[in-house]
Enzyme design. Sequence first.
Site, PDB file in Angstrom:
ATOM      1  CB  THR A  30     -10.113   5.880  -7.509  1.00 57.90           C
ATOM      2  OG1 THR A  30      -9.439   4.898  -6.478  1.00 57.90           O
ATOM      3  CG2 THR A  30      -8.997   6.564  -8.071  1.00 57.90           C
ATOM      4  CG  HIS A  60      -1.943  12.488  -1.761  1.00 57.37           C
ATOM      5  ND1 HIS A  60      -2.587  13.386  -2.424  1.00 57.37           N
ATOM      6  CD2 HIS A  60      -2.717  12.417  -0.626  1.00 57.37           C
ATOM      7  CE1 HIS A  60      -3.707  13.705  -1.859  1.00 57.37           C
ATOM      8  NE2 HIS A  60      -3.831  12.930  -0.827  1.00 57.37           N
ATOM      9  CD  GLN A 108      -2.972  -1.180   0.417  1.00 60.47           C
ATOM     10  OE1 GLN A 108      -3.133  -0.048  -0.085  1.00 60.47           O
ATOM     11  NE2 GLN A 108      -4.092  -2.140   0.545  1.00 60.47           N
ATOM     12  CE  LYS A 123      -9.386  -0.962  -1.902  1.00 62.39           C
ATOM     13  NZ  LYS A 123      -8.749  -2.179  -1.629  1.00 62.39           N
TER      14      LYS A 123
END
Length: 262
Positions: free
Chosen positions: A206, A148, A140, A202
């Site tokens: 995005t 970011h 991850q 999920k």
Amino acid sequence: MSNLFHLMIGNYNDILEVNKELMVDSWPLMGSPGPVFCIVGMYLAFVLKIGPKMMENRPAMQLNSLMIIYNAFQVIFSIWLTLRSVDSNLNAVVFSPKCDISDRESANVPLTKAAWWYFFAKIVELLDTVFFVLRKKQSQVTFLHVYHHTMTAVFAWCYLKFMPGEQGAVIGFLNSFVHIVMYSYYLIAALGPQYKKYLWWKKYMTWIQLIQFVMMLAYLMTILAMDCKMPKGLTYFFMANAVIFLYLFSDFYRKAYRKKDV
């Protein structure tokens, strides 16, 4: 060239005077770049080198209770930041027919105070990656994730210290609202596998991130087209970062979900 430079700085000096009167330098972590760069440096060292090495021969830490508390806090904090963005003259910034706030000094007081809390949120969010490392979820810890978190923390500090502008109210509102959704997802996931059936959405997180960046770009291009009396250098900087994040998140979505659908 001189005209372009003048266009970029806009009313930058006036805004710096407002920030000076607010004594931003006396606020926590704002006196010099040393503390924030030290925090970010330790973050990068831990999540990229020290943490993975430390956990290499150790079992993954079980942090379920901590993750529930952390994500619940982030949801509540993000809701509060969203409301603070609205309080920071968001309506005037977006809907003012003159594309400006008439009383710049009084308008920047709540905006700048809200900006510090937004900066504080970006520092706290560095823990996201730390928890990934401690739970041995190194997959991850991607370039997108680390970039970011690093950039938002550093930029939030630079914005408050050097480049305050009313555009920040809109950017902060959009980002904090998205984080309500994002940390709500993580909170449900932390509650246990019995709640997995509620996490079907999920990949749409995005989408929400991408929509956020498109909205940011549309807003920033609008205030440029309307020649708003806001610091244009800040507008261009926001636009450049929005484009970078739009590309990175689009690439992530393509690799994570499009290939699975084929």
